[in-house]
Design an enzyme around this catalytic site. Sequence first.
Site, short mmCIF file in Angstrom:
data_model
loop_
_atom_site.label_atom_id
_atom_site.label_comp_id
_atom_site.label_asym_id
_atom_site.label_seq_id
_atom_site.Cartn_x
_atom_site.Cartn_y
_atom_site.Cartn_z
N CYS A 1 -3.71 -1.15 8.31
CA CYS A 1 -3.95 -1.84 7.04
C CYS A 1 -3.13 -1.24 5.90
O CYS A 1 -2.59 -1.97 5.06
CB CYS A 1 -5.44 -1.79 6.70
SG CYS A 1 -6.23 -0.20 6.97
N HIS B 1 -7.56 -1.35 -0.33
CA HIS B 1 -6.85 -0.07 -0.36
C HIS B 1 -5.86 -0.06 -1.51
O HIS B 1 -5.23 -1.09 -1.82
CB HIS B 1 -6.06 0.16 0.94
CG HIS B 1 -6.89 0.33 2.16
ND1 HIS B 1 -8.26 0.52 2.15
CD2 HIS B 1 -6.54 0.36 3.48
CE1 HIS B 1 -8.69 0.65 3.39
NE2 HIS B 1 -7.67 0.56 4.21
#
Length: 343
Positions: A130, A242
């Site tokens: 990710c 994130h």
Amino acid sequence: MGYKVAVVGATGNVGREILAILAERQFDVDEVVALASRRSQGTEVSFGDKTLKVKALENYDFKGTDICLMSAGGSVAKEWAPKIGAQGCVVIDNSSAWRYDADVPLIVPEVNADAIVGFNKKNIIANPNCSTAQLVVALKPLHDAATIKRVVVSTYQSVSGAGKDAMDELFDQTRAIFVNDPIEPSKFTKRIAFNVIPHIDVFMEDGYTKEEWKVLAETKKILDPAIKLTCTAVRVPVFVSHAEAVNLEFEKPLSASEAREILREAPGCLVVDKQEDGGYVTPYEATGEDATYISRIREDATVENGLNLWVVSDNLRKGAALNAVQIAEVLVNRGLLKKQNAA
């Protein structure tokens, strides 16, 4: 006639997101099958306005299934992806099990869609970590413009990257602090509520963690093996999305204003970069969105041809589920997928 798609790991965070994105993007499906382990058999999951009953992976016959979107962890992928691929079904895997295999393309469609050719050696395509996915989306257009020599990245990764249990742990610990209950870390090595932990995945011999190594290895495979890269991966008390602080050194001069214009035109990127209070994107605003957001673009005077960026993206979407569905779209749009159920 549409495609038959199986989603393995359909009860997990990413699996549910894959089902939602398939419906949102109106992927050309005739049938979607939700699969998970035997203990989840019969669980109900949503696909658009439909409800699907989860079937057991162990009992499912993939003959006639065109695409398998897999998000069930490395051990499941290692065992099942070759078996599924051998039945003619293309596996798009979210785990790290196949990312470093020379015969398996590692794809971020905005960055290296052309590398998808050759997937049929094993009928497996890998989705990157990710953190890597959002990083290379931001780096690709800048690399094309001025050639990146070196990257220093610090990640600020939400707990959803560690699964539903990790999200529950952050919630439970936060509540416990307010009512003065004791806290016992379980999923994380230390308390995550109101704290940050500079440790994701296992430590390796060189002192890096495996999460940090993944970002290094995957960026090189996807973008350019000549790029030098170092990473510090940090878990933060955020539920979803994130963030990354990125320092870049280029071979050629590239000003902040030039980088800003390049990124504004780049696929998958959305620049929000005002030098004022709130003129940047945080994980909260990125959650539920498809774009990779880029803010705080500025020149670094400590190195020749240096820039700094702040990069934020929803890790469950672009970092996993959306990227997997986009890979499936590349297969379809380029005519690389032969429908097994065409008869």
